[in-house]
Design an enzyme around this catalytic site. Sequence first.
Site, short mmCIF file in Angstrom:
data_model
loop_
_atom_site.label_atom_id
_atom_site.label_comp_id
_atom_site.label_asym_id
_atom_site.label_seq_id
_atom_site.Cartn_x
_atom_site.Cartn_y
_atom_site.Cartn_z
N HIS A 134 -9.43 0.84 -1.42
CA HIS A 134 -9.33 1.46 -0.01
C HIS A 134 -10.74 1.40 0.38
O HIS A 134 -11.75 1.78 -0.31
CB HIS A 134 -9.06 3.00 -0.25
CG HIS A 134 -7.61 3.22 -0.54
ND1 HIS A 134 -6.85 2.80 -1.46
CD2 HIS A 134 -6.62 3.97 0.03
CE1 HIS A 134 -5.54 3.02 -1.30
NE2 HIS A 134 -5.50 4.09 -0.55
N HIS A 136 1.56 4.72 -2.38
CA HIS A 136 1.02 5.64 -3.20
C HIS A 136 2.44 6.47 -4.19
O HIS A 136 3.02 7.12 -3.29
CB HIS A 136 -0.02 6.71 -3.11
CG HIS A 136 -1.34 6.20 -2.60
ND1 HIS A 136 -2.21 5.75 -3.34
CD2 HIS A 136 -1.61 5.49 -1.19
CE1 HIS A 136 -3.34 5.42 -2.46
NE2 HIS A 136 -3.00 5.20 -1.43
N HIS A 148 1.01 -1.13 0.05
CA HIS A 148 0.05 0.04 0.10
C HIS A 148 0.85 1.34 -0.09
O HIS A 148 1.21 1.75 0.94
CB HIS A 148 -0.89 0.19 1.22
CG HIS A 148 -1.96 0.98 1.33
ND1 HIS A 148 -3.18 1.13 2.01
CD2 HIS A 148 -1.94 2.09 0.62
CE1 HIS A 148 -3.67 1.97 1.97
NE2 HIS A 148 -3.14 2.88 0.96
N GLU A 185 -11.37 3.26 5.87
CA GLU A 185 -10.27 4.10 6.47
C GLU A 185 -11.10 5.08 7.20
O GLU A 185 -11.08 5.25 8.41
CB GLU A 185 -9.45 4.61 5.10
CG GLU A 185 -8.42 5.78 5.79
CD GLU A 185 -7.67 6.39 4.66
OE1 GLU A 185 -8.19 6.42 3.60
OE2 GLU A 185 -6.53 7.11 4.78
N ASP A 212 1.89 3.95 2.77
CA ASP A 212 0.87 4.64 2.28
C ASP A 212 1.36 5.99 1.52
O ASP A 212 1.47 5.84 0.28
CB ASP A 212 -0.18 4.95 3.26
CG ASP A 212 -1.68 5.60 2.68
OD1 ASP A 212 -1.87 5.38 1.67
OD2 ASP A 212 -2.42 5.97 3.62
N ASP A 213 1.76 6.94 2.32
CA ASP A 213 2.36 8.35 1.49
C ASP A 213 3.30 8.83 2.31
O ASP A 213 3.32 9.56 3.11
CB ASP A 213 1.21 9.38 1.28
CG ASP A 213 -0.06 8.97 0.78
OD1 ASP A 213 0.19 8.95 -0.73
OD2 ASP A 213 -1.05 8.36 1.06
N1 HPA Z 1 -6.80 7.16 1.20
C1 HPA Z 1 -7.28 7.63 0.08
N2 HPA Z 1 -6.59 8.13 -1.19
C2 HPA Z 1 -5.48 8.24 -0.93
C3 HPA Z 1 -4.58 7.60 0.42
C4 HPA Z 1 -5.48 7.31 1.36
O1 HPA Z 1 -4.86 6.75 2.37
N3 HPA Z 1 -3.43 8.14 -0.10
C5 HPA Z 1 -3.21 8.70 -1.52
N4 HPA Z 1 -4.60 8.68 -1.83
ZN ZN Z 2 -3.79 4.92 0.45
#
Ligand code: HPA
Ligand code: ZN
Length: 336
Positions: A196, A18, A16, A199, A277-278
């Site tokens: 996703h 991006h 996971h 969350e 994630d990011d």
């Molecule tokens: N959630 C939804 N969209 C996203 C995320 C995330 O954690 N990171 C980058 N786009």
């Molecule tokens: Zn994500």
Amino acid sequence: MPHNDRIGALPKAELHLHIEGTLEPELALDLAQRNGVELPFADADQLRAAYRFENLQSFLDLYYALTVVLRTEADFTELAGAYLRRAAAQGVRHAEIFFDPQAHIHRGVELDTVVAGLQAALETAPGLGVSTRLIMCFLRDLSEADALAVFEAARPWFGTVITGIGLDSTEIGNPPAKFTDLFRRAREAGLHRVAHAGEEGPAANITDALDLLQAERVDHGVRCLEDPALVARLAAEQIPLTVCPLSNLRLRVVDTLADHPLPRMLAEGLLATVNSDDPAYFGGYVADNFHALADEPALGLEPETLRLLAANSFKASFLDEQTRAAYLAEVAAHRF
Ligand code: HPA
Ligand code: ZN
């Protein structure tokens, strides 16, 4: 990372991630200068100071705003190359990388520029000891018609460069039901499917991602704990959940890391994994996430739990069985 870092050296798969979320402030400023793009930040410190978020949307606003610096094939190659080097240094042996084509196409960057740029970087990954897959994500706040047009434009890369699709961006107000045709087409094209869900949105989004989209893996999924029947199903079917602890902290899905539901998820027998994630925005790459968990006494994660999480990451991957088994043997042989 600490010298002789045994958590860093633990072999891991990152599932996971991006690629646009690996844009470090320094690279953003370099690319802005190279491409003649004005950013409203004077230096990397100012930019980093903007990385304080209230929720998912406040992060997404900055994440999309900064994509303006990515213009050429070389920019995408540099971005992904930098990620792969950092990931390799943090024990990542396999990475299934998300990208957001619509975030680029809709500001005038061709799909071919994005894919060719990323592909060039991924070709260097074996030299770093990292295997890779590329997963094309769709922005759920845009229409399904928009997603379908981009999906069709990407067909030439299906099965070779692009091996799966995902669903990301604003979860609230954009449920899985909006994308049933897209996911059916992906299934028919033989692509893997992830989404996703759970969350910021409710547990029902996880159920719908499984039933309506036939998602093979759920990204985040932490809100599954609100639905005991769903938890039982996820455990029985061993559906992977790609959990992102530092992301959850920074986007205020949890108040503190001590409150993170990961130990409860593992206790329920869920196939949970740890991911970044990011990482440029949330304060760390994948081993940094492992360290943050290990350093939080309230979570009580023993080295053997970290080993389980690493094993889960390979089990949850789209690797072939033989490669998966080889990585799992390395995880089992790892010494902390
Ligand atoms: N959630 C939804 N969209 C996203 C995320 C995330 O954690 N990171 C980058 N786009
Ligand atoms: Zn994500």
